[in-house]
Scaffold this motif. Structure first.
Motif, PDB file in Angstrom:
ATOM      1  N   PHE A 132       0.832  -1.209   0.000  1.00 20.28           N
ATOM      2  CA  PHE A 132       0.000   0.000   0.000  1.00 20.28           C
ATOM      3  C   PHE A 132       0.866   1.259   0.000  1.00 20.28           C
ATOM      4  CE2 PHE A 132      -1.714   3.424   2.566  1.00 20.28           C
ATOM      5  CZ  PHE A 132      -2.927   3.676   1.954  1.00 20.28           C
ATOM      6  N   TRP A 133       1.867   1.302   0.882  1.00 20.44           N
ATOM      7  CA  TRP A 133       2.687   2.500   1.001  1.00 20.44           C
ATOM      8  C   TRP A 133       3.434   2.812  -0.287  1.00 20.44           C
ATOM      9  CZ3 TRP A 133       7.781   1.702   0.029  1.00 20.44           C
ATOM     10  CH2 TRP A 133       8.304   0.423   0.227  1.00 20.44           C
ATOM     11  N   ALA A 134       3.781   1.777  -1.057  1.00 19.24           N
ATOM     12  CA  ALA A 134       4.498   1.996  -2.317  1.00 19.24           C
ATOM     13  C   ALA A 134       3.599   2.702  -3.330  1.00 19.24           C
ATOM     14  CB  ALA A 134       4.991   0.664  -2.876  1.00 19.24           C
ATOM     15  N   TRP A 135       2.342   2.279  -3.411  1.00 13.36           N
ATOM     16  CA  TRP A 135       1.405   2.950  -4.309  1.00 13.36           C
ATOM     17  C   TRP A 135       1.221   4.410  -3.884  1.00 13.36           C
ATOM     18  CZ3 TRP A 135       0.627   1.674  -8.905  1.00 13.36           C
ATOM     19  CH2 TRP A 135       0.396   0.359  -9.321  1.00 13.36           C
ATOM     20  N   ALA A 136       1.147   4.650  -2.577  1.00 12.57           N
ATOM     21  CA  ALA A 136       0.978   6.021  -2.090  1.00 12.57           C
ATOM     22  C   ALA A 136       2.159   6.894  -2.498  1.00 12.57           C
ATOM     23  CB  ALA A 136       0.803   6.015  -0.573  1.00 12.57           C
ATOM     24  N   ILE A 137       3.363   6.397  -2.309  1.00 14.10           N
ATOM     25  CA  ILE A 137       4.566   7.163  -2.653  1.00 14.10           C
ATOM     26  C   ILE A 137       4.627   7.428  -4.152  1.00 14.10           C
ATOM     27  CG2 ILE A 137       7.089   7.012  -2.788  1.00 14.10           C
ATOM     28  CD1 ILE A 137       7.027   5.661  -0.042  1.00 14.10           C
TER      29      ILE A 137
END
Length: 416
Positions: A128-133
């Motif tokens: 999830f955090w990778a998509w956000a970044i």
């Protein structure tokens, strides 16, 4: 002093020519319609059917008056909204300066989280955090180029996706005309007062409404002769916003009302996509997710482009600088753009995207009463008589103050 603008554009005098130039209002409205508005409309439809059609329409009307007020201030005076706040007193400028630093840090994480919620559901190929970044960096790079026309075209594509996918989904659940007509009669079922106020207050309204004047400038609209075009631009944008939000209400009411299914929070939208997929197939659920993602990413891009203008103007006023060019290449603009993008990435690793989005909503509620009050003060005292607010405008803006004050208090109580 007046804004430096592209003077090669002349104001149109016919409706046909004006309608061909609209755009900044759609950018402002689409930026304000985030995932919170989508979920609020969906929950209202699921819990109360079509009762709150009137609330969505009233909300769109209120936001049009706010948006029009910001645009009229810029075009009638040639001054930015920050210069207007400075005329109200240093307290107003100081309030905005402190608010925008705190808000930007929280919003940077909330906006990228909202985009990642949709993308990680459609493509669960990375954390999830990778998509956000990735969304934050893509937005950063697009805005860093400093080309408004490219930004506006991308926004129009996202708006088109929002419109087609969500309205297309709503077409599956068209209600009976009689049931639809009943929703225009103001009704507040027991236990739904705050939901009604939330729908009214949440239709496309954030700090980015204050950026409208800067988008007018980038479009080359300058001077009083552009006010009729600006008003048409704002009306068209909030009609689109009302239709879009009503489509979500229809989906919720026709698909979930009376089923006993309780849709909660941002994750509730994904519960709905699963239900849609089971009943109508994966194409429908994918269309709905694409609409959700388009709403989230358009909000991100709108803020990445618009709010740094406000911050750069704030820095210029504090430093008492006379250069008023205010482009996307201004150092202060780019510093705030970086502030929105990179420091908030630290919040992504706490793993609570929904709470971040809720906190952003609370901070947003604190800005809207301030904007409403400032427009009443500025548009009745600091503009030429012919461009002052009408009685209707003053009544609506006063109602906005009361509404947003109630919402702000309620939001803060629910969190703390």
């Amino acid at each position: 002093m007046t804004l430096e603008v592209n003077t090669s554009v002349t104001a149109p005098t016919s409706f046909k020519k004006r309608i061909l130039l609209i755009g900044p209002g759609f950018v402002a409205a689409a930026t304000g319609v985030g995932t919170g508005d989508l979920v609020a409309s969906l929950v209202a439809g699921a819990g109360f059917g079509l009762v709150f059609i009137w609330a969505i329409i009233v909300g769109a009307i209120l936001k049009h008056f706010l948006n029009e007020g910001v645009g009229r201030w810029h075009l009638a005076t040639g001054k930015t909204i920050l210069e207007g706040w400075q005329e109200m007193g240093k307290w107003a400028t100081g309030y905005f300066g402190a608010y925008t630093v705190i808000w930007g840090f929280v919003y940077g994480a909330a906006a990228t989280s909202a985009c990642a919620l949709a993308m990680s559901t459609m493509f669960p190929i990375m954390p999830f955090w990778a998509w956000a970044i990735i969304h934050g960096i893509v937005g950063f790079l697009l805005i860093w180029t400093g080309r408004y026309q490219i930004f506006e075209k991308v926004m129009m594509v996202l708006i088109g996706l929002m419109f087609v996918t969500v309205i297309g989904s709503a077409a599956l659940f068209l209600p009976h005309l009689g049931d639809f007509a009943k929703g225009f009669v103001p009704t507040i079922p027991e236990g739904s007062f705050m939901l009604a106020l939330g729908l009214i207050g949440g239709v496309g309204g954030t700090i980015t409404m204050a950026s409208y004047g800067y988008w007018l400038k980038e479009k080359g609209w300058s001077g009083k002769e552009w006010i009729p075009t600006m008003r048409l631009d704002s009306k068209a944008a909030y009609i689109m916003t009302a239709v879009f939000t009503l489509s979500l209400l229809i989906v919720g009411s026709q698909f979930l009302y009376g089923t006993g299914i309780n849709v909660k929070g941002e994750q509730g939208l994904f519960q709905l996509t699963e239900l849609l997929g089971h009943k109508y197939g994966p194409i429908v659920s994918w269309l709905f997710l694409i609409g959700f993602w388009s709403a989230a990413f358009s909000s991100l891009l709108g803020v990445w482009n618009g709010v740094p203008y406000l911050f750069a103007d704030f820095v210029r006023i504090v430093r008492k600088q006379t250069d008023r060019s205010g482009t996307e290449k201004d150092p202060a603009y780019r510093i705030y753009l970086a502030w929105l993008t990179f420091p908030p990435m630290l919040l992504l690793f706490f793993g609570k995207p929904v709470q971040l989005i809720i906190l952003y909503g609370a901070l947003g509620a604190l800005f809207m009463p301030f904007l409403s009050f400032s427009l009443i003060w500025l548009l009745n005292k600091k503009v030429e008589k012919d461009y002052r607010s009408s009685l209707a405008s003053n009544i609506v803006l006063t109602a906005c103050i009361l509404l947003f004050a109630i919402l702000a208090v309620s939001k803060l109580i629910s969190i703390f």
